[in-house]
Design a protein around this motif. Structure first.
Motif, PDB file in Angstrom:
ATOM      1  N   THR A   1      -5.144  18.940 116.717  1.00  0.00           N
ATOM      2  CA  THR A   1      -6.143  18.482 117.681  1.00  0.00           C
ATOM      3  C   THR A   1      -7.552  18.694 117.160  1.00  0.00           C
TER       4      THR A   1
ATOM      5  N   ALA B   1       7.286  29.578 119.038  1.00  0.00           N
ATOM      6  CA  ALA B   1       6.422  28.917 120.026  1.00  0.00           C
ATOM      7  C   ALA B   1       4.954  29.056 119.638  1.00  0.00           C
ATOM      8  N   VAL B   2       4.582  30.237 119.137  1.00  0.00           N
ATOM      9  CA  VAL B   2       3.196  30.461 118.697  1.00  0.00           C
ATOM     10  C   VAL B   2       2.883  29.587 117.493  1.00  0.00           C
TER      11      VAL B   2
ATOM     12  N   THR C   1       1.902  31.003 126.008  1.00  0.00           N
ATOM     13  CA  THR C   1       2.834  30.434 125.027  1.00  0.00           C
ATOM     14  C   THR C   1       3.923  31.444 124.685  1.00  0.00           C
TER      15      THR C   1
ATOM     16  N   ASP D   1       0.585  32.181 133.540  1.00  0.00           N
ATOM     17  CA  ASP D   1      -0.593  31.355 133.311  1.00  0.00           C
ATOM     18  C   ASP D   1      -1.862  32.199 133.190  1.00  0.00           C
TER      19      ASP D   1
ATOM     20  N   VAL E   1       4.230  26.701 116.648  1.00  0.00           N
ATOM     21  CA  VAL E   1       4.087  25.304 117.094  1.00  0.00           C
ATOM     22  C   VAL E   1       2.749  25.112 117.797  1.00  0.00           C
ATOM     23  N   HIS E   2       2.389  26.065 118.646  1.00  0.00           N
ATOM     24  CA  HIS E   2       1.115  25.986 119.366  1.00  0.00           C
ATOM     25  C   HIS E   2      -0.067  25.961 118.394  1.00  0.00           C
ATOM     26  N   GLU E   3      -0.018  26.833 117.391  1.00  0.00           N
ATOM     27  CA  GLU E   3      -1.103  26.899 116.405  1.00  0.00           C
ATOM     28  C   GLU E   3      -1.198  25.595 115.611  1.00  0.00           C
ATOM     29  N   ARG E   4      -0.044  25.059 115.252  1.00  0.00           N
ATOM     30  CA  ARG E   4      -0.019  23.814 114.476  1.00  0.00           C
ATOM     31  C   ARG E   4      -0.601  22.653 115.288  1.00  0.00           C
ATOM     32  N   GLU E   5      -0.222  22.581 116.571  1.00  0.00           N
ATOM     33  CA  GLU E   5      -0.741  21.515 117.430  1.00  0.00           C
ATOM     34  C   GLU E   5      -2.244  21.665 117.658  1.00  0.00           C
ATOM     35  N   THR E   6      -2.686  22.903 117.788  1.00  0.00           N
ATOM     36  CA  THR E   6      -4.115  23.165 117.970  1.00  0.00           C
ATOM     37  C   THR E   6      -4.900  22.709 116.741  1.00  0.00           C
TER      38      THR E   6
ATOM     39  N   ILE F   1      -3.197  32.731 123.972  1.00  0.00           N
ATOM     40  CA  ILE F   1      -1.863  32.230 123.642  1.00  0.00           C
ATOM     41  C   ILE F   1      -0.768  33.057 124.318  1.00  0.00           C
TER      42      ILE F   1
END
Length: 296
Positions: A291, A280-281, A31, A47, A283-288, A28
């Motif tokens: 999924t 940002a982290v 992110t 990246d 949101v990333h965790e929530r989207e993960t 992450i």
């Protein structure tokens, strides 16, 4: 009155930042850092560059557009060969997790630094300030590369009695010997033989090699428990600590963020936008999670 640095009006040249390591496809770090770059409208991108050896990505370090990098295992111990110089602390710890670029053209330098220790140091000192209590005894579990940063962070935080426990005693003894000219470390055979209960505990071993029961007898009245492992988020060590009401626990994700803030400062000269990076982290965790749930 001091003010946090702000982005200069001088146009910035595009730069590429990378994280180098093996088994890092789900890192992450992009992110975190890309959120910081966006906040300051910097033309930078970060990246993942996965490889089995650091030699396989050395061309990226040599590119003029290379702005800096994060280095994780197993490359922390080998990336020094592509550095113009190392900081004294990185050399002492024996591991580099941050590459900093200074100058350009023939004046260009790649500097190897370690922010694992400084991220931990900031967590320990913030805890001491909040509780108004200076920790006196610390315990590091494990004797791999991460343990060296943890031990040094404890020393710099003013912890006087520092213990290390590791499955292989000879490895712990080697770490002790490497630091003996700077500070004293006591090697303990096992967790049941601690001379005193620690105020600060830092776990540096993979969570899946431990059980909650292992740690049942190492907690005193109050303290700070940090686990550098962040898969799973709540490790057996942290779960054991949470059974004690006066213990503050810090996840591996919080450790990752703390060292990333220091990296951001070193790369940009700017104060990291902590709230933006944390958001940002989140949101990333929530989207993960969404999924992952959709796949079940």
């Amino acid at each position: 009155m001091s003010h946090a640095p702000v982005a200069s009006n001088t146009p910035k040249m595009p730069k590429d930042f990378h994280i180098f390591g093996s088994g890092i496809s789900f890192s992450i770090s992009p992110t975190i850092h890309n959120a910081g770059f966006r906040h300051y409208n910097l033309p930078y991108k970060y990246d993942i560059r996965e490889s089995t050896t650091i030699d396989q990505v050395s061309n990226l370090i040599e590119e003029e557009k290379f702005g800096g990098g994060s280095v994780t295992m197993p490359h922390k111990l080998h990336v020094h060969k592509f550095c113009t110089e190392q900081t004294d602390i990185a050399r002492l710890i024996g591991a580099i997790n941050t590459l900093i670029v200074k100058g350009s053209g023939t004046e260009r330098k790649i500097i190897g630094e370690n922010t694992d220790w400084s991220g931990l140091h900031s967590i320990i000192t913030a805890y001491a300030a909040k509780t108004n209590q200076q920790p006196k005894a610390g315990l590091v579990i494990g004797a791999g590369g991460a343990s060296r940063a943890a031990l040094y962070a404890m020393h710099r935080s003013g912890i006087e009695r520092i213990y290390i426990v590791n499955r292989t005693l000879a490895v712990a003894e080697k770490v002790k010997a490497d630091y003996q000219s700077i500070f004293q470390i006591d090697v303990v055979d096992n967790l049941k033989e601690l001379p005193c209960l620690p105020d600060v505990i830092i776990g540096t071993v993979p969570a899946d090699t431990t059980t909650e029961e292992q740690f049942s007898a190492i907690f005193g009245t109050r303290g700070l428990c940090i686990d550098m492992a962040y898969k799973p988020r709540h490790t057996p060590l942290l779960t054991a600590a949470q059974r004690h009401q006066e213990w503050r626990t810090v996840t591996g994700l919080e450790v990752l963020l703390a060292q990333a803030y220091d990296q951001f400062r070193l790369w940009t000269g700017l104060e990291p936008p902590v709230e933006k990076m944390e958001e940002a982290v989140f949101v990333h965790e929530r989207e993960t999670e969404k999924t992952r749930a959709g796949m079940l």
